[in-house]
Write an enzyme that holds these catalytic residues in place. Sequence first.
Site, PDB file in Angstrom:
ATOM      1  N   HIS A  82       0.837  -1.195   0.000  1.00 44.37           N
ATOM      2  CA  HIS A  82       0.000   0.000   0.000  1.00 44.37           C
ATOM      3  C   HIS A  82       0.873   1.247   0.000  1.00 44.37           C
ATOM      4  O   HIS A  82       2.078   1.197   0.196  1.00 44.37           O
ATOM      5  CB  HIS A  82      -0.988   0.009   1.183  1.00 44.37           C
ATOM      6  CG  HIS A  82      -0.376   0.186   2.535  1.00 44.37           C
ATOM      7  ND1 HIS A  82      -1.113   0.285   3.680  1.00 44.37           N
ATOM      8  CD2 HIS A  82       0.911   0.270   2.933  1.00 44.37           C
ATOM      9  CE1 HIS A  82      -0.312   0.432   4.724  1.00 44.37           C
ATOM     10  NE2 HIS A  82       0.918   0.428   4.300  1.00 44.37           N
ATOM     11  N   HIS A 138       3.652  -5.098   3.570  1.00 43.93           N
ATOM     12  CA  HIS A 138       3.572  -5.600   4.950  1.00 43.93           C
ATOM     13  C   HIS A 138       3.167  -7.061   4.926  1.00 43.93           C
ATOM     14  O   HIS A 138       2.418  -7.486   4.048  1.00 43.93           O
ATOM     15  CB  HIS A 138       2.516  -4.851   5.757  1.00 43.93           C
ATOM     16  CG  HIS A 138       2.831  -3.420   6.010  1.00 43.93           C
ATOM     17  ND1 HIS A 138       3.758  -3.021   6.939  1.00 43.93           N
ATOM     18  CD2 HIS A 138       2.346  -2.289   5.446  1.00 43.93           C
ATOM     19  CE1 HIS A 138       3.836  -1.695   6.941  1.00 43.93           C
ATOM     20  NE2 HIS A 138       2.989  -1.228   6.038  1.00 43.93           N
ATOM     21  N   HIS A 173       4.919   0.305  -0.431  1.00 43.41           N
ATOM     22  CA  HIS A 173       5.747  -0.617   0.355  1.00 43.41           C
ATOM     23  C   HIS A 173       4.835  -1.739   0.819  1.00 43.41           C
ATOM     24  O   HIS A 173       3.607  -1.637   0.703  1.00 43.41           O
ATOM     25  CB  HIS A 173       6.381   0.112   1.545  1.00 43.41           C
ATOM     26  CG  HIS A 173       5.367   0.682   2.484  1.00 43.41           C
ATOM     27  ND1 HIS A 173       4.796   1.923   2.296  1.00 43.41           N
ATOM     28  CD2 HIS A 173       4.764   0.159   3.579  1.00 43.41           C
ATOM     29  CE1 HIS A 173       3.911   2.142   3.252  1.00 43.41           C
ATOM     30  NE2 HIS A 173       3.862   1.089   4.038  1.00 43.41           N
ATOM     31  N   ASP A 230      -4.729 -10.783  -0.211  1.00 39.82           N
ATOM     32  CA  ASP A 230      -3.387 -11.371  -0.275  1.00 39.82           C
ATOM     33  C   ASP A 230      -2.714 -11.089  -1.619  1.00 39.82           C
ATOM     34  O   ASP A 230      -3.302 -11.315  -2.685  1.00 39.82           O
ATOM     35  CB  ASP A 230      -3.493 -12.879  -0.056  1.00 39.82           C
ATOM     36  CG  ASP A 230      -2.139 -13.518   0.149  1.00 39.82           C
ATOM     37  OD1 ASP A 230      -1.237 -12.871   0.718  1.00 39.82           O
ATOM     38  OD2 ASP A 230      -1.981 -14.681  -0.257  1.00 39.82           O
ATOM     39  N   HIS A 231      -1.484 -10.583  -1.534  1.00 40.67           N
ATOM     40  CA  HIS A 231      -0.677 -10.240  -2.719  1.00 40.67           C
ATOM     41  C   HIS A 231      -1.332  -9.174  -3.596  1.00 40.67           C
ATOM     42  O   HIS A 231      -1.157  -9.165  -4.812  1.00 40.67           O
ATOM     43  CB  HIS A 231      -0.321 -11.506  -3.527  1.00 40.67           C
ATOM     44  CG  HIS A 231       0.727 -12.336  -2.866  1.00 40.67           C
ATOM     45  ND1 HIS A 231       0.486 -13.041  -1.700  1.00 40.67           N
ATOM     46  CD2 HIS A 231       2.032 -12.542  -3.161  1.00 40.67           C
ATOM     47  CE1 HIS A 231       1.590 -13.654  -1.335  1.00 40.67           C
ATOM     48  NE2 HIS A 231       2.548 -13.366  -2.190  1.00 40.67           N
ATOM     49  N   GLU A 237      -0.238  -4.903  11.532  1.00 34.61           N
ATOM     50  CA  GLU A 237       0.519  -4.470  10.360  1.00 34.61           C
ATOM     51  C   GLU A 237       1.986  -4.863  10.521  1.00 34.61           C
ATOM     52  O   GLU A 237       2.665  -5.156   9.537  1.00 34.61           O
ATOM     53  CB  GLU A 237       0.378  -2.961  10.176  1.00 34.61           C
ATOM     54  CG  GLU A 237       0.915  -2.462   8.857  1.00 34.61           C
ATOM     55  CD  GLU A 237       0.639  -0.985   8.656  1.00 34.61           C
ATOM     56  OE1 GLU A 237      -0.299  -0.663   7.892  1.00 34.61           O
ATOM     57  OE2 GLU A 237       1.328  -0.155   9.262  1.00 34.61           O
ATOM     58  N   CYS A 264       5.789   6.372   4.705  1.00 36.86           N
ATOM     59  CA  CYS A 264       4.578   5.621   4.326  1.00 36.86           C
ATOM     60  C   CYS A 264       3.940   6.194   3.063  1.00 36.86           C
ATOM     61  O   CYS A 264       3.166   5.511   2.395  1.00 36.86           O
ATOM     62  CB  CYS A 264       3.558   5.640   5.458  1.00 36.86           C
ATOM     63  SG  CYS A 264       4.097   4.719   6.895  1.00 36.86           S
TER      64      CYS A 264
HETATM   65 NI    NI Z   1       2.533   0.701   5.563  1.00 38.68          NI
END
Ligand code: NI
Length: 135
Positions: free
Chosen positions: A14, A41, A39, A79-80, A124, A33
């Site tokens: 995200h 998580h 990036h 997911d992904h 997260e 961020c």
């Molecule tokens: Ni983040």
Amino acid sequence: MIYISRRETFAASHRIFNPALSDEENETLYGTCANKNGHGHNYALEVVVKGEIDPKTGYVLDLKDLKRVMKERVVDRLDHKNLNLDVDFLRDTIPTSENIAVAVWRELKDALPSGELHSVKLYETEKNYVEYRGE
Ligand code: NI
């Protein structure tokens, strides 16, 4: 009343930014961020369901069913994925953990075969999590 829970994990990317703000304002507000290309998580999602024990089965809700509902309604859709672009139930939200947890709650609330949704906890990182209880 008894509480049961299931943990699932997913990986997603995200970028945290508010499109209504300038690049400078986003950088001041969100720091790295808000980096343009995003990036990732490794998230963990913990869902707690409450209810009475069914005397016939001994269950509040079969955890296999909770696993299936979590995967179908939420985890497989996250997911992904790029959380800014790919997920219909996150459209028009800033994909912070807070907003994801609320969106997950809405997806799961009416999808449980038995029991009642009690809380959604989204990690997260190992150190940061948010919890939503629907109010
Ligand atoms: Ni983040």
